[in-house]
Design an enzyme around this catalytic site. Structure first.
Site, PDB file in Angstrom:
ATOM      1  N   GLY A  61      28.916  -0.919  49.933  1.00 18.46           N
ATOM      2  CA  GLY A  61      28.080   0.142  49.211  1.00 18.46           C
ATOM      3  C   GLY A  61      27.121   0.739  50.248  1.00 18.46           C
ATOM      4  N   THR A  91      25.510   4.823  50.312  1.00 16.30           N
ATOM      5  CA  THR A  91      24.698   5.457  49.265  1.00 16.30           C
ATOM      6  C   THR A  91      23.267   4.742  49.284  1.00 16.30           C
ATOM      7  N   GLY A  92      22.235   5.337  48.772  1.00 17.30           N
ATOM      8  CA  GLY A  92      20.963   4.608  48.556  1.00 17.30           C
ATOM      9  C   GLY A  92      20.425   3.456  49.330  1.00 17.30           C
ATOM     10  N   ASP A 141      37.424  -1.636  47.027  1.00 19.76           N
ATOM     11  CA  ASP A 141      36.783  -1.908  45.777  1.00 19.76           C
ATOM     12  C   ASP A 141      36.919  -3.524  45.986  1.00 19.76           C
ATOM     13  N   ARG A 184      35.901  -5.526  43.977  1.00 16.56           N
ATOM     14  CA  ARG A 184      36.666  -6.323  42.845  1.00 16.56           C
ATOM     15  C   ARG A 184      38.062  -6.673  42.964  1.00 16.56           C
ATOM     16  N   TYR A 196      14.723  -9.978  38.927  1.00 10.19           N
ATOM     17  CA  TYR A 196      14.981 -10.885  37.689  1.00 10.19           C
ATOM     18  C   TYR A 196      16.132 -12.141  37.920  1.00 10.19           C
ATOM     19  N   PRO A 223      14.778  -6.657  46.235  1.00 11.13           N
ATOM     20  CA  PRO A 223      13.965  -5.585  45.832  1.00 11.13           C
ATOM     21  C   PRO A 223      13.115  -5.449  44.391  1.00 11.13           C
ATOM     22  N   ARG A 255      21.081   5.202  35.850  1.00 12.98           N
ATOM     23  CA  ARG A 255      21.546   4.077  35.254  1.00 12.98           C
ATOM     24  C   ARG A 255      20.751   3.468  34.399  1.00 12.98           C
TER      25      ARG A 255
HETATM   26  C1  HXC Z   1      27.699   0.565  27.469  1.00 18.80           C
HETATM   27  C2  HXC Z   1      29.058   1.082  29.473  1.00 18.80           C
HETATM   28  C3  HXC Z   1      28.263   2.131  29.955  1.00 18.80           C
HETATM   29  C4  HXC Z   1      26.902   2.239  29.327  1.00 18.80           C
HETATM   30  C5  HXC Z   1      29.845   1.900  31.059  1.00 18.80           C
HETATM   31  N1  HXC Z   1      30.046   1.275  29.902  1.00 18.80           N
HETATM   32  N2  HXC Z   1      28.751   2.530  31.139  1.00 18.80           N
HETATM   33  N3  HXC Z   1      28.917   0.689  28.186  1.00 18.80           N
HETATM   34  N4  HXC Z   1      26.648   1.476  28.191  1.00 18.80           N
HETATM   35  N5  HXC Z   1      25.737   2.874  29.873  1.00 18.80           N
HETATM   36  C6  HXC Z   1      31.432   0.653  29.764  1.00 18.80           C
HETATM   37  C7  HXC Z   1      32.485   1.571  29.614  1.00 18.80           C
HETATM   38  O1  HXC Z   1      32.611   2.073  28.202  1.00 18.80           O
HETATM   39  C8  HXC Z   1      33.813   0.490  30.023  1.00 18.80           C
HETATM   40  O2  HXC Z   1      34.217  -0.083  28.657  1.00 18.80           O
HETATM   41  C9  HXC Z   1      33.370  -0.235  30.757  1.00 18.80           C
HETATM   42  O3  HXC Z   1      31.834  -0.359  30.808  1.00 18.80           O
HETATM   43  C10 HXC Z   1      33.664  -0.008  32.222  1.00 18.80           C
HETATM   44  O4  HXC Z   1      33.468   1.480  32.290  1.00 18.80           O
HETATM   45  P1  HXC Z   1      34.103   2.478  33.496  1.00 18.80           P
HETATM   46  O5  HXC Z   1      33.172   3.671  33.618  1.00 18.80           O
HETATM   47  O6  HXC Z   1      35.630   2.408  33.381  1.00 18.80           O
HETATM   48  O7  HXC Z   1      33.709   1.574  34.748  1.00 18.80           O
HETATM   49  P2  HXC Z   1      33.706   1.840  36.590  1.00 18.80           P
HETATM   50  O8  HXC Z   1      34.401   2.947  36.602  1.00 18.80           O
HETATM   51  O9  HXC Z   1      34.357   0.600  37.028  1.00 18.80           O
HETATM   52  O10 HXC Z   1      32.256   1.848  36.700  1.00 18.80           O
HETATM   53  C11 HXC Z   1      31.395   0.495  36.860  1.00 18.80           C
HETATM   54  C12 HXC Z   1      30.028   0.978  36.145  1.00 18.80           C
HETATM   55  C13 HXC Z   1      29.405   2.220  36.831  1.00 18.80           C
HETATM   56  C14 HXC Z   1      29.001  -0.321  36.519  1.00 18.80           C
HETATM   57  C15 HXC Z   1      30.021   1.078  34.729  1.00 18.80           C
HETATM   58  O11 HXC Z   1      28.055   2.433  36.308  1.00 18.80           O
HETATM   59  C16 HXC Z   1      29.290   2.171  38.444  1.00 18.80           C
HETATM   60  O12 HXC Z   1      30.345   2.509  39.028  1.00 18.80           O
HETATM   61  N6  HXC Z   1      28.248   1.642  38.847  1.00 18.80           N
HETATM   62  C17 HXC Z   1      28.137   1.511  40.323  1.00 18.80           C
HETATM   63  C18 HXC Z   1      26.799   1.900  40.878  1.00 18.80           C
HETATM   64  C19 HXC Z   1      25.639   1.321  40.191  1.00 18.80           C
HETATM   65  O13 HXC Z   1      25.882   0.901  39.151  1.00 18.80           O
HETATM   66  N7  HXC Z   1      24.457   1.221  40.884  1.00 18.80           N
HETATM   67  C20 HXC Z   1      23.056   0.861  40.456  1.00 18.80           C
HETATM   68  C21 HXC Z   1      22.904  -0.502  40.939  1.00 18.80           C
HETATM   69  S1  HXC Z   1      21.447  -0.695  40.672  1.00 18.80           S
HETATM   70  P3  HXC Z   1      35.145   0.208  27.656  1.00 18.80           P
HETATM   71  O14 HXC Z   1      35.303  -0.831  26.648  1.00 18.80           O
HETATM   72  O15 HXC Z   1      34.672   1.436  26.815  1.00 18.80           O
HETATM   73  O16 HXC Z   1      36.477   0.493  28.325  1.00 18.80           O
HETATM   74  C22 HXC Z   1      20.909  -2.245  40.440  1.00 18.80           C
HETATM   75  C23 HXC Z   1      19.492  -2.747  40.449  1.00 18.80           C
HETATM   76  C24 HXC Z   1      18.745  -3.338  39.417  1.00 18.80           C
HETATM   77  O17 HXC Z   1      21.785  -2.970  40.370  1.00 18.80           O
HETATM   78  C25 HXC Z   1      17.323  -3.231  39.451  1.00 18.80           C
HETATM   79  C26 HXC Z   1      16.613  -1.980  39.556  1.00 18.80           C
HETATM   80  C27 HXC Z   1      15.093  -1.789  39.496  1.00 18.80           C
HETATM   81  P1  NAP Z   2      23.668   2.800  44.305  1.00 24.94           P
HETATM   82  O1  NAP Z   2      23.355   3.918  45.470  1.00 24.94           O
HETATM   83  O2  NAP Z   2      24.598   2.887  43.352  1.00 24.94           O
HETATM   84  O3  NAP Z   2      24.428   1.507  45.349  1.00 24.94           O
HETATM   85  C1  NAP Z   2      25.474   0.861  44.708  1.00 24.94           C
HETATM   86  C2  NAP Z   2      26.767   1.053  45.941  1.00 24.94           C
HETATM   87  O4  NAP Z   2      27.756  -0.002  45.433  1.00 24.94           O
HETATM   88  C3  NAP Z   2      27.482   2.644  45.951  1.00 24.94           C
HETATM   89  O5  NAP Z   2      27.210   2.753  47.299  1.00 24.94           O
HETATM   90  C4  NAP Z   2      28.646   2.236  45.392  1.00 24.94           C
HETATM   91  O6  NAP Z   2      29.603   2.972  45.911  1.00 24.94           O
HETATM   92  C5  NAP Z   2      28.892   0.723  45.771  1.00 24.94           C
HETATM   93  N1  NAP Z   2      29.939  -0.050  44.936  1.00 24.94           N
HETATM   94  C6  NAP Z   2      29.881  -0.240  43.213  1.00 24.94           C
HETATM   95  N2  NAP Z   2      30.986  -0.679  42.813  1.00 24.94           N
HETATM   96  C7  NAP Z   2      31.666  -0.832  43.975  1.00 24.94           C
HETATM   97  C8  NAP Z   2      32.947  -1.633  44.218  1.00 24.94           C
HETATM   98  N3  NAP Z   2      33.761  -2.170  42.965  1.00 24.94           N
HETATM   99  N4  NAP Z   2      33.338  -1.821  45.320  1.00 24.94           N
HETATM  100  C9  NAP Z   2      32.799  -1.558  46.249  1.00 24.94           C
HETATM  101  N5  NAP Z   2      31.475  -0.826  46.281  1.00 24.94           N
HETATM  102  C10 NAP Z   2      31.050  -0.677  45.112  1.00 24.94           C
HETATM  103  O7  NAP Z   2      22.320   1.664  44.104  1.00 24.94           O
HETATM  104  P2  NAP Z   2      21.200   1.176  45.053  1.00 24.94           P
HETATM  105  O8  NAP Z   2      19.834   1.250  44.144  1.00 24.94           O
HETATM  106  O9  NAP Z   2      21.231   1.552  46.599  1.00 24.94           O
HETATM  107  O10 NAP Z   2      21.342  -0.383  44.926  1.00 24.94           O
HETATM  108  C11 NAP Z   2      21.800  -1.017  46.310  1.00 24.94           C
HETATM  109  C12 NAP Z   2      21.585  -2.469  45.871  1.00 24.94           C
HETATM  110  O11 NAP Z   2      20.285  -2.749  45.691  1.00 24.94           O
HETATM  111  C13 NAP Z   2      22.290  -3.203  44.666  1.00 24.94           C
HETATM  112  O12 NAP Z   2      22.832  -4.435  45.164  1.00 24.94           O
HETATM  113  C14 NAP Z   2      21.210  -3.170  43.548  1.00 24.94           C
HETATM  114  O13 NAP Z   2      21.441  -4.138  42.665  1.00 24.94           O
HETATM  115  C15 NAP Z   2      20.065  -3.610  44.597  1.00 24.94           C
HETATM  116  N6  NAP Z   2      18.773  -3.199  44.009  1.00 24.94           N
HETATM  117  C16 NAP Z   2      18.242  -1.826  43.946  1.00 24.94           C
HETATM  118  C17 NAP Z   2      17.098  -1.527  43.517  1.00 24.94           C
HETATM  119  C18 NAP Z   2      16.533  -0.566  43.481  1.00 24.94           C
HETATM  120  O14 NAP Z   2      15.319  -0.016  42.929  1.00 24.94           O
HETATM  121  N7  NAP Z   2      17.263   0.597  43.670  1.00 24.94           N
HETATM  122  C19 NAP Z   2      16.189  -2.747  42.883  1.00 24.94           C
HETATM  123  C20 NAP Z   2      16.908  -3.804  43.000  1.00 24.94           C
HETATM  124  C21 NAP Z   2      18.268  -4.116  43.563  1.00 24.94           C
HETATM  125  P3  NAP Z   2      31.063   3.635  45.211  1.00 24.94           P
HETATM  126  O15 NAP Z   2      30.728   4.193  43.991  1.00 24.94           O
HETATM  127  O16 NAP Z   2      31.497   4.390  46.255  1.00 24.94           O
HETATM  128  O17 NAP Z   2      31.990   2.235  45.173  1.00 24.94           O
END
Ligand code: HXC
Ligand code: NAP
Length: 284
Positions: free
Chosen positions: A16, A19-20, A66, A68, A148, A191, A202
């Site tokens: 990852g 980005t971010g 990926d 996964r 958390y 963090p 999100r």
């Molecule tokens: C309910 C949802 C949903 C939503 C997706 N789904 N979004 N369900 N509410 N908002 C469901 C879909 O309907 C589908 O189920 C299944 O999840 C998979 O969705 P896809 O879009 O096909 O998945 P995919 O393309 O693999 O994307 C994975 C993802 C997406 C997690 C859903 O958001 C993503 O790519 N995220 C990567 C970046 C990210 O999340 N960054 C934030 C990290 S921040 P069905 O049954 O319909 O097929 C973080 C910090 C936390 O972790 C603390 C911060 C303060």
């Molecule tokens: P982000 O920009 O959405 O970062 C997530 C990264 O993960 C993206 O670069 C994404 O790139 C990559 N990723 C997602 N699915 C993947 C997959 N299947 N395989 C490989 N790469 C994948 O969000 P962020 O805020 O910078 O988060 C970074 C980390 O910080 C995460 O672990 C998050 O839980 C943690 N965190 C963030 C916060 C915050 O306040 N921002 C707080 C607590 C913890 P692709 O889409 O190109 O795959």
């Protein structure tokens, strides 16, 4: 302690990393002399990030993967190893997360988060760890978790992430012990609020939520990425060689404010305190 060559010639992989927060970490590691490999699913994002990040010097190699998919993880690690000849630090930063009432989630939604955060971290750790052990090479894993997970509180409305990050923290501590004999260190960072496009789109999708969020933090501000990157640079550097199995929270006191039973009194004004005190004294 942030001497210019703190991370000189260390090869660091960041999942990852395009980005971010992952990108911010990478930029700081480059400034401190590291060689960088970034990986994630989207090749166009990686390519652009690598170009921009290397503009001030330093080498940024990118490989789409990926996390996964264990086969893709093996190929990604192969590619980095072949390119740089070694890996010194591996940062498990990739994540997936979104807010939702848990009863609205399908099994695929649960899998999508668990597979990125828990399984992805496990596959990467296994792939790299096995190679370090076989080569007799030392190395460091840095796992990015959440408050958390670190506070063991879990969190409603992000339950797949809460369960997965708790698993990552457990992996961090378990392997800190099991693999210490190989010279492999495990550290984690939790963090608090660090605004990024990926997380905010999100988890904080409305302006109203964004306006409110600051009140969760006693310092009344979000974190800046330099603060996080400097902590990470220290933890992966040789200066932190005796830190193993530790998770460091960097959240301005957010989680502990939420935990203290009376901490909401922070918003009581002096005038209100006068009235409260008068009322309490009258009652005795
Ligand atoms: C309910 C949802 C949903 C939503 C997706 N789904 N979004 N369900 N509410 N908002 C469901 C879909 O309907 C589908 O189920 C299944 O999840 C998979 O969705 P896809 O879009 O096909 O998945 P995919 O393309 O693999 O994307 C994975 C993802 C997406 C997690 C859903 O958001 C993503 O790519 N995220 C990567 C970046 C990210 O999340 N960054 C934030 C990290 S921040 P069905 O049954 O319909 O097929 C973080 C910090 C936390 O972790 C603390 C911060 C303060
Ligand atoms: P982000 O920009 O959405 O970062 C997530 C990264 O993960 C993206 O670069 C994404 O790139 C990559 N990723 C997602 N699915 C993947 C997959 N299947 N395989 C490989 N790469 C994948 O969000 P962020 O805020 O910078 O988060 C970074 C980390 O910080 C995460 O672990 C998050 O839980 C943690 N965190 C963030 C916060 C915050 O306040 N921002 C707080 C607590 C913890 P692709 O889409 O190109 O795959």
């Amino acid at each position: 302690m942030f001497i210019a060559d703190l991370l000189k010639d260390k090869v660091i992989v960041i999942t990852g990393g395009g980005t971010g927060l992952g990108r911010s970490l990478g930029e700081r590691f480059l400034e401190l002399g590291a060689k960088l490999a970034i990986t994630s699913r989207r090749e166009d994002v990686l390519q652009k990030a690598a170009e921009e990040m290397s503009q001030n010097g330093g080498e940024v190699f990118y490989v789409p993967c990926d996390v996964r998919d264990p086969e893709q993880v093996t190929k990604m690690v192969d590619a980095v190893w072949q390119h740089f000849g070694k890996i010194d630090v591996f940062v498990n930063n990739a994540a997936g997360n979104f807010i939702s009432p848990t009863e609205r989630l399908s099994s695929r939604a649960v899998d999508s988060v668990l597979n990125i955060v828990l399984h992805g971290t496990f596959y990467c750790t296994l792939e790299v760890g096995k190679r370090w052990i076989e080569a007799g090479q030392q190395g460091t894993f840095l796992n990015i978790v959440t408050t958390y997970a670190a506070s063991s509180s879990g969190s409603g409305f992000v339950t797949p992430s809460a369960a997965a990050k708790a698993g990552v923290l457990s992996l961090t501590r378990s392997l800190a012990v099991e693999w210490a004999k190989y010279g492999i260190r495990h550290v984690a960072i939790a963090p608090g609020l660090f605004p990024t496009e990926g997380a905010w789109s999100r988890l904080v999708p409305t302006q109203e939520m964004a306006d409110q969020i600051i009140h969760r933090v006693p310092m009344r501000r979000v974190g800046n990425k330099e603060e996080l990157s400097n902590l990470a640079a220290y933890l992966i550097s040789d200066q932190a060689a005796y830190i193993n199995g530790e998770v460091v929270t960097i959240d301005g006191g957010e989680w502990i404010q939420g935990a203290g039973q009376f901490n909401e009194l922070i918003d009581v004004t002096e005038e209100q305190w006068d009235q409260l005190a008068a009322s309490i004294k009258k009652g005795k």
